[in-house]
Motif scaffolding. Structure first.
Motif, mmCIF file in Angstrom:
data_model
loop_
_atom_site.group_PDB
_atom_site.id
_atom_site.type_symbol
_atom_site.label_atom_id
_atom_site.label_comp_id
_atom_site.label_asym_id
_atom_site.label_seq_id
_atom_site.Cartn_x
_atom_site.Cartn_y
_atom_site.Cartn_z
ATOM 1 N N ALA A 1 0.857 -1.186 0.000
ATOM 2 C CA ALA A 1 0.000 0.000 0.000
ATOM 3 C C ALA A 1 0.892 1.234 0.000
ATOM 4 N N ALA A 2 0.639 2.132 -0.938
ATOM 5 C CA ALA A 2 1.464 3.337 -1.052
ATOM 6 C C ALA A 2 1.164 4.313 0.082
ATOM 7 N N ARG A 3 -0.062 4.277 0.602
ATOM 8 C CA ARG A 3 -0.416 5.123 1.740
ATOM 9 C C ARG A 3 -1.185 4.273 2.744
ATOM 10 N N PRO A 4 -1.245 4.699 4.013
ATOM 11 C CA PRO A 4 -1.920 3.874 5.016
ATOM 12 C C PRO A 4 -3.351 3.530 4.607
ATOM 13 N N SER A 5 -3.680 2.261 4.696
ATOM 14 C CA SER A 5 -4.992 1.747 4.298
ATOM 15 C C SER A 5 -5.476 0.789 5.374
ATOM 16 N N VAL A 6 -6.744 0.409 5.310
ATOM 17 C CA VAL A 6 -7.311 -0.439 6.371
ATOM 18 C C VAL A 6 -8.023 -1.644 5.762
ATOM 19 N N LEU A 7 -7.619 -2.819 6.208
ATOM 20 C CA LEU A 7 -8.240 -4.077 5.791
ATOM 21 C C LEU A 7 -8.881 -4.755 6.995
ATOM 22 N N ILE A 8 -9.925 -5.522 6.752
ATOM 23 C CA ILE A 8 -10.310 -6.538 7.732
ATOM 24 C C ILE A 8 -10.083 -7.893 7.079
ATOM 25 N N GLN A 9 -9.616 -8.850 7.881
ATOM 26 C CA GLN A 9 -9.305 -10.181 7.357
ATOM 27 C C GLN A 9 -10.115 -11.228 8.107
ATOM 28 N N GLN A 10 -10.748 -12.077 7.334
ATOM 29 C CA GLN A 10 -11.505 -13.207 7.897
ATOM 30 C C GLN A 10 -10.588 -14.418 7.879
ATOM 31 N N THR A 11 -10.267 -14.943 9.059
ATOM 32 C CA THR A 11 -9.335 -16.061 9.118
ATOM 33 C C THR A 11 -9.549 -16.841 10.415
ATOM 34 N N ILE A 12 -8.570 -17.633 10.775
ATOM 35 C CA ILE A 12 -8.576 -18.399 12.021
ATOM 36 C C ILE A 12 -7.432 -17.872 12.877
ATOM 37 N N ALA A 13 -7.652 -17.812 14.178
ATOM 38 C CA ALA A 13 -6.615 -17.279 15.055
ATOM 39 C C ALA A 13 -5.327 -18.085 14.879
ATOM 40 N N GLY A 14 -4.216 -17.386 14.726
ATOM 41 C CA GLY A 14 -2.934 -18.047 14.514
ATOM 42 C C GLY A 14 -1.828 -17.343 15.268
ATOM 43 N N ASP A 15 -0.610 -17.743 14.951
ATOM 44 C CA ASP A 15 0.546 -17.190 15.663
ATOM 45 C C ASP A 15 0.668 -15.682 15.476
ATOM 46 N N LEU A 16 0.189 -15.165 14.355
ATOM 47 C CA LEU A 16 0.358 -13.743 14.069
ATOM 48 C C LEU A 16 -0.780 -12.884 14.623
ATOM 49 N N THR A 17 -1.843 -13.539 15.114
ATOM 50 C CA THR A 17 -2.999 -12.791 15.609
ATOM 51 C C THR A 17 -2.669 -12.133 16.943
ATOM 52 N N ARG A 18 -2.900 -10.837 17.038
ATOM 53 C CA ARG A 18 -2.689 -10.123 18.302
ATOM 54 C C ARG A 18 -4.026 -9.911 18.975
ATOM 55 N N GLN A 19 -4.121 -10.265 20.244
ATOM 56 C CA GLN A 19 -5.355 -10.013 20.997
ATOM 57 C C GLN A 19 -5.039 -9.027 22.105
ATOM 58 N N LYS A 20 -5.643 -7.873 22.037
ATOM 59 C CA LYS A 20 -5.442 -6.848 23.067
ATOM 60 C C LYS A 20 -6.775 -6.151 23.305
ATOM 61 N N TRP A 21 -7.708 -6.940 23.820
ATOM 62 C CA TRP A 21 -9.105 -6.522 23.920
ATOM 63 C C TRP A 21 -9.292 -5.325 24.837
ATOM 64 N N ALA A 22 -8.625 -5.330 25.971
ATOM 65 C CA ALA A 22 -8.816 -4.219 26.916
ATOM 66 C C ALA A 22 -8.437 -2.898 26.256
ATOM 67 N N GLU A 23 -7.367 -2.952 25.474
ATOM 68 C CA GLU A 23 -6.884 -1.729 24.826
ATOM 69 C C GLU A 23 -7.840 -1.268 23.727
ATOM 70 N N ILE A 24 -8.263 -2.173 22.863
ATOM 71 C CA ILE A 24 -9.068 -1.734 21.711
ATOM 72 C C ILE A 24 -10.510 -1.420 22.105
ATOM 73 N N CYS A 25 -10.989 -2.035 23.188
ATOM 74 C CA CYS A 25 -12.374 -1.780 23.582
ATOM 75 C C CYS A 25 -12.499 -0.534 24.453
ATOM 76 N N ALA A 26 -11.406 -0.105 25.024
ATOM 77 C CA ALA A 26 -11.475 1.048 25.917
ATOM 78 C C ALA A 26 -11.454 2.355 25.152
ATOM 79 N N SER A 27 -10.901 2.331 23.957
ATOM 80 C CA SER A 27 -10.708 3.604 23.241
ATOM 81 C C SER A 27 -11.752 3.779 22.153
#
Lengths: 196, 339
Positions: free
Chosen positions: A170-196
């Motif tokens: 991407a030449a400039r910042p862009s936003v994707l959502i990805q449908q997948t299965i939780a894996g080694d690369l998946t980051r879970q930081k629920w408290a942080e993303i739900c608070a803001s």
């Protein structure tokens, strides 16, 4: 013609309607000619809605906003914004060129802001682990044949086929959502993303 | 106080639909669904059921009833509860289906005035389709927004609208537009509320030998051409994980009671959700979702959404067959994440 945005929040005798925290915001956006304006969020212009609890735990709703998440993410960090047992939806900030990745199952992306190119290739010698779910990073560049490219704009959806290596750019910042299965690369930081 | 559990009557199997002659005044027929009786007049659908104190009657505005019944039919009784309103609805048992009156209305249920009857799904579906065909007059499309279909639902019977209620949609196996999969919607017009959605398609460059392996389409264009509201359809399949986007205008015609966790991603505009306890109907939360918002709907709630401007909503479902039992037994917590 300048578009008119009007509020359904009434004022009675000049006294604004009380805000009880139940989200009195305007839902309709329609100009005086009767045409509608569709509101699509973006990295630079988004507004998170509101969760108003009557009798429950707000954590049960995991309320977040993908643009808010992407605005604070590292490029290509895969942050879970939805989780249903092993399945996830990840919010991804696409910026620059990603590593090569692949999965043992189909994955899908929807581009919600910006423009992204996806390059596909056969993994070849850089094959991923077979008995593992979720997105995996290839150890190196794929050595197999090039498969092609897909050019996405906002609102476009792409298939990331099972077994194919892919990388985003991407030449400039862009936003994707990805449908997948939780894996080694998946980051879970629920408290942080739900608070803001 | 524990809720009394009514005996669940078992309705007929695959038998003929019981139906009256048309009412000489209104032209509508009366239908039997086991011990339920459903009839309609100019404005209302009347539902009666047996109780220890005699038959009770409940009325629902006919437009609301038809919109709810249309979804129940189109979704094959959906996941969990399809509450037409606080009183009447269906519960999917996957192969069989319960219809209930008062069962999830705390006051009626505590008073012993609720009634539940279980049916073979195919039989119940036949009855529901027959009711839709009869109760829906010409010009009324229960899938359309009120501004689009007007008040043609009111009044005595005037013709029918079979084409609207029997839309056929090919189920998606992997992703629309792939060879052998469900079609895109290029033959449908862009809805008036999405006239500003770009209609360009993504560019797909495929190297020789990989034709048909890569695929992309314009999801927003696809949604802008949806001719129905509040009717999710699958656009991507990752094993049991289903993306089911839909376009929403006015009120979700049913109050959906979950039998699993589902998730919403608001793709455009905004929807306000009222969330209540699945069992009692007591309010638990309200969520105003704006573009880009994501929220879970726990497995023990019922919810109804309101969307003034037609909006795009991504409904995300887990189609695992054993989920209702796992949530009901407490083996899975009703909410998706601990943090």
């Amino acid at each position: 013609m300048e578009e008119a945005r009007y509020s359904r929040r009434a004022q009675i005798d000049g006294v604004p309607e009380a805000d009880l925290g139940f989200g009195n915001s305007l839902a309709r956006e329609e100009n005086p000619m009767g045409r509608y304006t569709t509101v699509l969020g973006s990295l630079h212009e988004f507004e998170k809605g509101r969760l108003s609890i009557v009798d429950d735990d707000p954590k049960h709703y995991c309320h977040s906003n993908v643009f808010a998440v992407a605005s604070r993410s590292e490029p290509y960090e895969k942050v879970a914004v939805g989780k249903n047992l092993e399945y996830v939806i990840e919010a991804i900030r696409a910026e620059g060129t990603s590593a090569w990745m692949a999965a043992n199952h189909d994955e899908f992306v929807v581009l919600l802001d910006g423009e992204v190119t996806i390059s596909f290739a056969e993994p070849g010698a850089a094959a991923i682990a077979e008995n593992k779910d979720g997105t995996q990073r290839l150890a190196g560049d794929p050595t197999g044949r090039k498969m092609g490219r897909v050019f996405l704009k906002r609102g476009h959806q792409a298939l990331l086929p099972k077994g194919a290596a892919y990388r985003f750019s991407a030449a400039r910042p862009s936003v994707l959502i990805q449908q997948t299965i939780a894996g080694d690369l998946t980051r879970q930081k629920w408290a942080e993303i739900c608070a803001s | 106080m524990a809720m009394p559990e009514p005996a669940v009557a078992r309705g007929p199997g695959n038998t003929a639909v019981q139906v009256s002659e048309p009412d000489p005044r209104t032209g509508f027929r009366t239908f039997a669904l086991g011990q339920f009786r459903l009839s309609r007049d100019e404005y209302f659908v009347h539902i009666t059921w047996p109780t220890p104190k005699g038959r009770l009657e409940h009325r629902i505005s006919a437009d609301a009833f038809l919109r709810a019944m249309m979804r129940d039919v189109a979704w094959g009784f959906f996941y969990g509860l399809v509450n037409f309103d606080a009183m009447f609805g269906s519960r999917n048992l996957y192969g069989r289906v319960e219809f209930f009156a008062g069962r999830y209305h705390e006051a009626y249920h505590k008073a012993g005035l609720s009634y539940v009857e279980e049916f073979d799904s195919a039989f119940a579906m036949n009855v529901c389709k027959a009711i839709l065909r009869d109760f829906c007059s010409a010009g009324f499309d229960p899938f359309a927004a009120p501004e689009e279909t007007g008040s043609t639902w009111a009044g005595p019977k005037r013709g029918d609208n079979i084409a609207a209620i029997e839309r056929f949609r090919i189920a998606t196996k992997r992703m629309p537009g792939l060879f052998g999969d469900s079609p895109l919607r290029d033959d449908l017009p862009v809805n008036r509320a999405f006239a500003d959605i770009p209609q360009d398609e993504p560019v797909v460059e495929t190297e020789p030998g990989f034709e048909g392996k890569l695929h992309a389409f314009n999801l927003f264009k696809y949604l802008s051409r949806s001719d129905v509201t509040w009717n999710p359809s699958v656009t991507s399949v990752c094993r049991e994980s289903l993306f089911c986007p839909t376009t929403e205008e006015y009120v979700l015609p049913i109050i959906h009671g979950n039998d699993r966790v589902e998730w919403f991603v608001q793709l455009s505009d905004e929807i306000e959700w009222e969330v209540a306890d699945k069992e009692t109907g007591k309010p638990r939360a309200r969520i105003l979702m704006k573009a880009g918002d994501v929220a879970a709907m726990p497995a023990d709630i019922r919810h109804q959404g309101y969307s003034t401007k037609r909006s795009m909503l991504l409904v995300w479902e887990n189609a695992r067959l054993d989920l209702p039992k796992l949530y009901e037994s407490g083996k899975l917590k009703p909410y998706p994440v601990e943090f």
